[in-house]
Design an enzyme around this catalytic site. Sequence first.
Site, PDB file in Angstrom:
ATOM      1  N   HIS A  35     -42.559   6.130  22.845  1.00 49.10           N
ATOM      2  CA  HIS A  35     -42.206   4.752  22.456  1.00 49.10           C
ATOM      3  C   HIS A  35     -43.190   3.707  22.956  1.00 49.10           C
ATOM      4  O   HIS A  35     -42.864   2.523  22.974  1.00 49.10           O
ATOM      5  CB  HIS A  35     -40.826   4.387  23.015  1.00 49.10           C
ATOM      6  CG  HIS A  35     -39.682   4.903  22.218  1.00 49.10           C
ATOM      7  ND1 HIS A  35     -39.367   6.232  22.142  1.00 49.10           N
ATOM      8  CD2 HIS A  35     -38.775   4.264  21.442  1.00 49.10           C
ATOM      9  CE1 HIS A  35     -38.295   6.394  21.387  1.00 49.10           C
ATOM     10  NE2 HIS A  35     -37.920   5.220  20.945  1.00 49.10           N
ATOM     11  N   GLU A  84     -38.064   6.240   7.612  1.00 50.64           N
ATOM     12  CA  GLU A  84     -39.280   5.426   7.528  1.00 50.64           C
ATOM     13  C   GLU A  84     -40.160   5.742   6.326  1.00 50.64           C
ATOM     14  O   GLU A  84     -40.655   4.846   5.648  1.00 50.64           O
ATOM     15  CB  GLU A  84     -40.097   5.561   8.810  1.00 50.64           C
ATOM     16  CG  GLU A  84     -39.540   4.782  10.005  1.00 50.64           C
ATOM     17  CD  GLU A  84     -38.371   5.444  10.700  1.00 50.64           C
ATOM     18  OE1 GLU A  84     -38.020   6.598  10.353  1.00 50.64           O
ATOM     19  OE2 GLU A  84     -37.778   4.820  11.612  1.00 50.64           O
TER      20      GLU A  84
HETATM   21  C1  LIG Z   1     -38.014   7.607  13.770  1.00 52.95           C
HETATM   22  C2  LIG Z   1     -37.247   6.624  14.557  1.00 52.95           C
HETATM   23  N1  LIG Z   1     -36.757   5.511  13.954  1.00 52.95           N
HETATM   24  C3  LIG Z   1     -36.044   4.605  14.647  1.00 52.95           C
HETATM   25  C4  LIG Z   1     -35.802   4.777  15.991  1.00 52.95           C
HETATM   26  C5  LIG Z   1     -34.985   3.748  16.778  1.00 52.95           C
HETATM   27  N2  LIG Z   1     -33.644   4.302  17.057  1.00 52.95           N
HETATM   28  C6  LIG Z   1     -33.408   4.994  18.176  1.00 52.95           C
HETATM   29  S1  LIG Z   1     -31.861   5.659  18.168  1.00 52.95           S
HETATM   30  C7  LIG Z   1     -31.491   5.007  16.663  1.00 52.95           C
HETATM   31  C8  LIG Z   1     -30.146   5.273  16.047  1.00 52.95           C
HETATM   32  C9  LIG Z   1     -29.898   6.726  15.839  1.00 52.95           C
HETATM   33  O1  LIG Z   1     -28.560   6.942  15.479  1.00 52.95           O
HETATM   34  P1  LIG Z   1     -27.932   8.386  15.448  1.00 52.95           P
HETATM   35  O2  LIG Z   1     -28.915   9.342  14.878  1.00 52.95           O
HETATM   36  O3  LIG Z   1     -26.609   8.305  14.776  1.00 52.95           O
HETATM   37  O4  LIG Z   1     -27.756   8.807  16.967  1.00 52.95           O
HETATM   38  P2  LIG Z   1     -26.887   8.031  18.066  1.00 52.95           P
HETATM   39  O5  LIG Z   1     -27.773   6.985  18.667  1.00 52.95           O
HETATM   40  O6  LIG Z   1     -25.688   7.448  17.364  1.00 52.95           O
HETATM   41  O7  LIG Z   1     -26.511   9.059  19.073  1.00 52.95           O
HETATM   42  C10 LIG Z   1     -32.582   4.277  16.173  1.00 52.95           C
HETATM   43  C11 LIG Z   1     -32.598   3.540  14.891  1.00 52.95           C
HETATM   44  C12 LIG Z   1     -36.343   5.935  16.608  1.00 52.95           C
HETATM   45  N3  LIG Z   1     -36.198   6.160  17.931  1.00 52.95           N
HETATM   46  N4  LIG Z   1     -37.037   6.839  15.857  1.00 52.95           N
END
Ligand SMILES: Cc1ncc(C[n+]2csc(CCOP(=O)(O)OP(=O)(O)O)c2C)c(N)n1
Lengths: 341, 341, 325, 325
Positions: free
Chosen positions: D129, D60
């Site tokens: 959230h 971000e």
């Molecule tokens: C700072 C932030 N940005 C965006 C999100 C929304 N979000 C939640 S999980 C996710 C994907 C994360 O992917 P990864 O780190 O690979 O973990 P996975 O879900 O694959 O286990 C996103 C974009 C968030 N929760 N926090």
Amino acid sequence: MTTAALKKDTKGTKALRWKEIGLSNAKVIDLYRQMLLIRRFEERSAQEYGKSKIGGFCHLYIGQEAVGVGAIAALREDDYIFSAYRDHGHAIARGMDPKGIMAELFGKFTGCSKGVGGSMHMFDLAKGFMGGYGIVGGHVPLASGTAFASKYLGKDSVTVCFFGEAAANQGVFHETLNLAALWKLPVVFICENNRFGMGTAVERSTAVWDIYQKASAYDMTRQWVDGMDVLEMYRVVKAAVDRAREKNEPTMLEARTYRFRGHSMSDPIHGHYRTKEEVEEQKKSDPLLTFGRELLEANVLSQSVIDEMELEIKKIVDGSVEFAEHSPEPPADVLFENVYV
Amino acid sequence: MTTAALKKDTKGTKALRWKEIGLSNAKVIDLYRQMLLIRRFEERSAQEYGKSKIGGFCHLYIGQEAVGVGAIAALREDDYIFSAYRDHGHAIARGMDPKGIMAELFGKFTGCSKGVGGSMHMFDLAKGFMGGYGIVGGHVPLASGTAFASKYLGKDSVTVCFFGEAAANQGVFHETLNLAALWKLPVVFICENNRFGMGTAVERSTAVWDIYQKASAYDMTRQWVDGMDVLEMYRVVKAAVDRAREKNEPTMLEARTYRFRGHSMSDPIHGHYRTKEEVEEQKKSDPLLTFGRELLEANVLSQSVIDEMELEIKKIVDGSVEFAEHSPEPPADVLFENVYV
Amino acid sequence: MAVIAFREALNQAMCEEMERDPNVFLMGEEVGQYQGAYKVSQGMLQKFGEKRVIDTPITEAGFAGLGIGAAMVGLRPIVEMMTWNFAILAFDQLFNNAAKIRYMSAGQFKVPLVVRGPSGAAHALASQHSQSLESMLAHVPGLIVIIPSTPADGKGLLKSAIRDDNPVMFMESEMMYGHKGEVPEEEYLIPIGVGDIKRKGEHVTIVAWSKMLHVSLAAADELMKEGIEAEVIDPRTIRPLDEDLIINSVKKTNRCVIVEEAWPFASVGAEIASRVHSKAFDYLDAPVERVNGADVPMPYATNLEKLALPSVPKVVAAVKKVLYR
Amino acid sequence: MAVIAFREALNQAMCEEMERDPNVFLMGEEVGQYQGAYKVSQGMLQKFGEKRVIDTPITEAGFAGLGIGAAMVGLRPIVEMMTWNFAILAFDQLFNNAAKIRYMSAGQFKVPLVVRGPSGAAHALASQHSQSLESMLAHVPGLIVIIPSTPADGKGLLKSAIRDDNPVMFMESEMMYGHKGEVPEEEYLIPIGVGDIKRKGEHVTIVAWSKMLHVSLAAADELMKEGIEAEVIDPRTIRPLDEDLIINSVKKTNRCVIVEEAWPFASVGAEIASRVHSKAFDYLDAPVERVNGADVPMPYATNLEKLALPSVPKVVAAVKKVLYR
Ligand SMILES: Cc1ncc(C[n+]2csc(CCOP(=O)(O)OP(=O)(O)O)c2C)c(N)n1
Ligand SMILES: Cc1ncc(C[n+]2csc(CCOP(=O)(O)OP(=O)(O)O)c2C)c(N)n1
Ligand SMILES: [Mg+2]
Ligand SMILES: [Mg+2]
């Protein structure tokens, strides 16, 4: 580097591999059982979510069980674990009561966070389960904090921190690895590279696809592990945890795995971002399938034992739903509790 | 790696090195002159600060002149430059009017930021000088933004971003390098490793002392440069800028240099964090001293020419102070201007 | 009582608590070898060693998060932010972790953390280095916000903050580090959440904290010359706010002026004004007046900076307005 | 007029402006290939291609800063934050760069940037959230803060935001993306800084925005049954605030209730309450009542979440209180 390179390479014959790493037959059967429990627990969670018994976001661990089970099996009871929002599997692997986890998903007062935390925020002080966190990457520095405390207090508790490959793009991940390497903190960073951050493939979100190599910027010990192989996870994490415990040496591990379900219950399993075929292909390395086969071939497990296991686990899962169903909601005054000490 | 390894290694005979990199005698004399102008301008700024004509923080560039002068000489007029709070030298090297810079330091309405920006926030739209910024690391992503815009608009303007070695520990540096590498942005990151972030030696703040190697985590072209050698700076930055312009290939450069003065006017030159001896030792590679000697030996410069230069520069610096002194403060209504368009 | 500078009082508070409790440690940029960017931690490295006085890289989110994690398992970190302007980089750690971990975990974990550093404008530091951000911090449930204005209050409150089991945001003032004041020789604590009447008066209530408390006291002196007796209240703690102290004073004076260095929109001053209006509705003889820093990024030029900040004349004018003089 | 969903109205606004101006582009997590986490950017990648609809890594601060830099040289980025909770990681970029670059550079540079995404609680998303952070954003001079409550307002205001040369923080609501409403067929803009009277009434003024506007309208229906006619005002833009619209209404009704999802301390509601009390001092027959989200991190359990949020009964009770009923 190609996408293929991100897939695990084969490790040849596996016959009785666990003996070489000092695990008894009983222990590996338990590892299999833990993976099965997580799988069934989450499948049931999905059903309950469908029935709206569970609300909010619900991120299933299905497909990644070998990572958490193998890694956490390498820990001591007084070690610390940090997870993100995909935390149910880690909680179960840590031995937290499925009843309390399901009750938490149901938002009940008997949940491991009394229903105020929810799916993304499971906590268990007694088990050193330091919590699930919802801000991608936000929990990573906390793990350096408990590791710092161990060193400060002269305790040899090690901290393990789970996060996804997309989280490795967050600045605070970089800041934390630098602090951990600079101050030699007893922490093991376990990046679960399931190939996607929500709908974004790792190749589209980061310039270096070998996530573990990001640790080179901090001269930190690093390697990738086959996250679909529970024994490999155990072996590699054990070695890293021992280094941390004995030499305060931090390690960055990349567990290559795959998410069989959608990002969360409200997201599609496949669609714009990956094909049905890719998912099916990946399911061939389902840790339950492959490890189950290995144990059967080695006559450590028999189909009848597995069937019993399924029954026993079904009882546990049913029991957890039963428990959650009949547990009370948090009383109204809980709303204002624990804001301050 | 030892501290020594952070010091520049010798590059053998330098006789007419500039010819090999396509620079005329006139041009190298101009480079020398620019460094001298910055040096004298800043020495005078220090005096004026002592007289409280200049307020706030005032971070001098003395000792690092070769970095900015060599690097900026490799740029085109339509390229973009981002600096941090140690920005006077970069502004002068970019050809901004010393009058406007001194007036800014004096907080006068005739300053390059009309007196509202100050020492840390010099701006010049016409010169593509995108500003000096005060939050360590905070300006780094902005540089990826102008680079992104060049690519988006089909312009071949390149962006250069200066920052200190301590800024490389900030998360946003990591995030930006990933974006620049992933999206192939025409930007050159120039880390001025002057060995200290305020009072903290680089060895105490980062796990990898070869700062340029941090770019390995993004598979970005990278190298270190002798920041006390203006020709080396020009040569290496020119190559990086050409790569950016022609192939949208970003580069991370580490210019090894040294700060002869305190972190800011209110900080000690030496004391708890470095010895007088270390500073004196480093002054032997003062770019004015070494490059001046080189030009004298090559008979491109004579002492008399240098003396004239000193006189001419003294006039410019005196003139800038004169100008600043007699310029008006910003009128009161400026307080509320430019908050919104 | 000894007369010591604000920075010295803070230094004493940290040293005393570190002597008292081995789990208390100080971490931040330049706090050790450099003796502190503003010399608040002067001599502490020598006294407590590198284990407990720790220089960090410039990585605010990282070391704030590290402090939070350490606090979760029983340490009591004091995290120094070189200035609160830089703490914005750690806001996610402070708002989403420090403030919420106790709640999310249903009380299983607590975060006995102190984050401290200078806040507000100094001299000609321009827009990125002159911000008063207490309003943002105080908006977040789970955080405690303390902002003392005298050496004695600073010492007593910092000691309480270090002993408190909640995450405490402790805001100092660059301009006040040199202020001298009487500080008791013997050990003492000042309770969190208790304001202080810094000057008694009958005609108007002035609420102000940190630097603005001193501007307000100077204004009160001016007003005295015209026979106007101002009661000057220093909340000392912003969250939780000592509302009763303020309301009771206004019920007595029937008039209120709030002096705040921060920007006006949705500020702590707005909160106090809203509460005074509501809770002393039938007592107010005039609308509450708010004197704030100008609603602009801070300019560098000294003449403009002066115009941007609340001043004695501005406070005097506001008081006269509520007195219809 | 066509009846479309809020998300569709926002999608139309972005598409129309991108067709109109090639320098407008959309950037954020999952905005492209995935068609948007909340499907606001549905179809835009197909329509405008990868050059103008850009999926970002989860970073971000990085892509917010990239957007600011791009805006400095003439592009008009629309930066989608998957939710505003995550934008806290970019607050330094938004507060210290976006909000200040124009001022620091004495007007040489401007930052025509729109940062948009959902804000506030959805269903059972728990503490990290579910935050409504407009009060922090609105505290910062240099930023514009818009928070619409209907599809028509959303479209007209987003188009204005994209054309505006200032950094605009545009806050949507996850819960409202599916809300349907009439939207004019022909092109139109809604000016920034102009509020709207969503319901006329004589007895009390209710000020509310985003989700709370709808709670307030429902409460107004309830009140109607008892013959209480509430005037419901939607500021639509929080900063700059349409103060006159609110004050004039209160001068007519002599009573005011502010309904806000955010935490109460130092909130936008506090600012409005403070202004209403001061500027309508002689017109108020009762203190302004504020209905806020509970001053706690949001709990997961649905029963508690419901208790934490403003509701029709709470608004009705507040209105009756200011009416002494
Ligand atoms: C700072 C932030 N940005 C965006 C999100 C929304 N979000 C939640 S999980 C996710 C994907 C994360 O992917 P990864 O780190 O690979 O973990 P996975 O879900 O694959 O286990 C996103 C974009 C968030 N929760 N926090
Ligand atoms: C985010 C942030 N943290 C701390 C500071 C205070 N500060 C200003 S400059 C500086 C040292 C930076 O060192 P480096 O990046 O090496 O640049 P140099 O000053 O050596 O040119 C510090 C700590 C700041 N301005 N911003
Ligand atoms: Mg992933
Ligand atoms: Mg440096």
